[in-house]
Design a protein around this motif. Sequence first.
Motif, PDB file in Angstrom:
ATOM      1  N   GLU A 305       0.839  -1.194   0.000  1.00 42.37           N
ATOM      2  CA  GLU A 305       0.000   0.000   0.000  1.00 42.37           C
ATOM      3  C   GLU A 305       0.876   1.247   0.000  1.00 42.37           C
ATOM      4  O   GLU A 305       1.819   1.377   0.774  1.00 42.37           O
ATOM      5  N   GLY A 306       0.558   2.189  -0.883  1.00 42.35           N
ATOM      6  CA  GLY A 306       1.323   3.423  -0.939  1.00 42.35           C
ATOM      7  C   GLY A 306       1.961   3.674  -2.277  1.00 42.35           C
ATOM      8  O   GLY A 306       2.489   4.751  -2.523  1.00 42.35           O
ATOM      9  N   GLY A 307       1.949   2.697  -3.179  1.00 44.94           N
ATOM     10  CA  GLY A 307       2.472   2.933  -4.506  1.00 44.94           C
ATOM     11  C   GLY A 307       3.859   2.361  -4.718  1.00 44.94           C
ATOM     12  O   GLY A 307       4.471   1.779  -3.832  1.00 44.94           O
ATOM     13  N   PRO A 308       4.408   2.523  -5.958  1.00 41.27           N
ATOM     14  CA  PRO A 308       5.708   1.931  -6.292  1.00 41.27           C
ATOM     15  C   PRO A 308       6.854   2.473  -5.455  1.00 41.27           C
ATOM     16  O   PRO A 308       7.820   1.762  -5.199  1.00 41.27           O
ATOM     17  N   GLY A 309       6.779   3.739  -5.029  1.00 43.76           N
ATOM     18  CA  GLY A 309       7.840   4.271  -4.175  1.00 43.76           C
ATOM     19  C   GLY A 309       7.955   3.517  -2.869  1.00 43.76           C
ATOM     20  O   GLY A 309       9.047   3.183  -2.407  1.00 43.76           O
ATOM     21  N   LYS A 310       6.799   3.216  -2.269  1.00 46.11           N
ATOM     22  CA  LYS A 310       6.792   2.414  -1.045  1.00 46.11           C
ATOM     23  C   LYS A 310       7.285   0.993  -1.323  1.00 46.11           C
ATOM     24  O   LYS A 310       7.955   0.370  -0.502  1.00 46.11           O
ATOM     25  N   GLY A 311       6.950   0.491  -2.519  1.00 48.24           N
ATOM     26  CA  GLY A 311       7.410  -0.836  -2.892  1.00 48.24           C
ATOM     27  C   GLY A 311       8.922  -0.902  -3.021  1.00 48.24           C
ATOM     28  O   GLY A 311       9.548  -1.872  -2.600  1.00 48.24           O
TER      29      GLY A 311
END
Length: 333
Positions: A305-311
């Motif tokens: 959760e939070g998008g690719p940056g968080k990934g």
Amino acid sequence: MTPDAEFGYELLVCRYAELAWHPSEGPRPALVARQLGTQARRWDTVVIEVDPAAFERRRAFGERTIDSDLLHVVRGAPAEWEWYRDALPDPGYPWRYVRQAVHRAAGRDLIEKRRDGNRIQIRRVRPYPDWVERIVAVENKPDLDRSAADRLAEQLNHDIDTGLADEAWLATETTGEPVEPALLRELPVEAGILATDFSAGVDADAVDVAWHPSDLAPGSGERRDSETETLRLEIAERAYGKGWRSFHDTMRPDCRHFELRREGRALVPYCAAKGKLPTARECSGSCSKFSPEPPQWRTKGWPIEGGPGKGITALLERRRERERDGVAPGDDA
């Protein structure tokens, strides 16, 4: 190809050290971090060689750094209940700060605490282990011109004189010449030289030892003073908690242009807008190319959760954990 920024080179040296340390004496269990040191000296790459069994006992204290204030409490906590001011060494600063550290340590389950009337008593959960065997400092300078060599000579001499590290190295890109220019610079002979070739990416064969270092540890019968030993442990603890992949803390992985790209066996940041590996200073909210991830990116099935940056952040943290988990009893790799 090798990134042209010193920052990118630093990341490749860190990954090499993680894969293949020690370069001349065979594999040793170690942690790798970057940009650590003291107020007087900051090292580009730091290698903490560890005792695997003791390191496993350190792991029982959790994943986070135990900072200097907490170390004072955790190392001094007694086996049986005792008033904290009787149990701990005089800190040299007001005891109210120690009391705050006691509460923080108990909040992280590093120690136990209880009240006996108006007094706070503490006892240890487990002994804090002697897990650090050696600390190695590496200075990274891919292009070692004469002025850079002069500055490095002063820095390396400082490392040798203080004895904070057990070994000091310079990492520089190989030139392919019969005699590497680094050997002709006026650098201290006690410092080793690593000649690197990351043109095909990072692996264990990308580095040759051009000069072997001296052992900077005290000789037989000698010991470092307690202040130096404490500084060494504080550096090791910061390396444990931070690792070398922490660049995501000072860059903007939440930018739509931020990517991770492979350099052999290393993953390094890449800016798709500029077409290069950015420095930490470039990759900021003030960058003219900075473009936050669209909100809809964060709601369409990304792995966290939070998008690719968080990934990306989660991936780098998992890799740090994987490397720490690999330092296990009986593991010589």
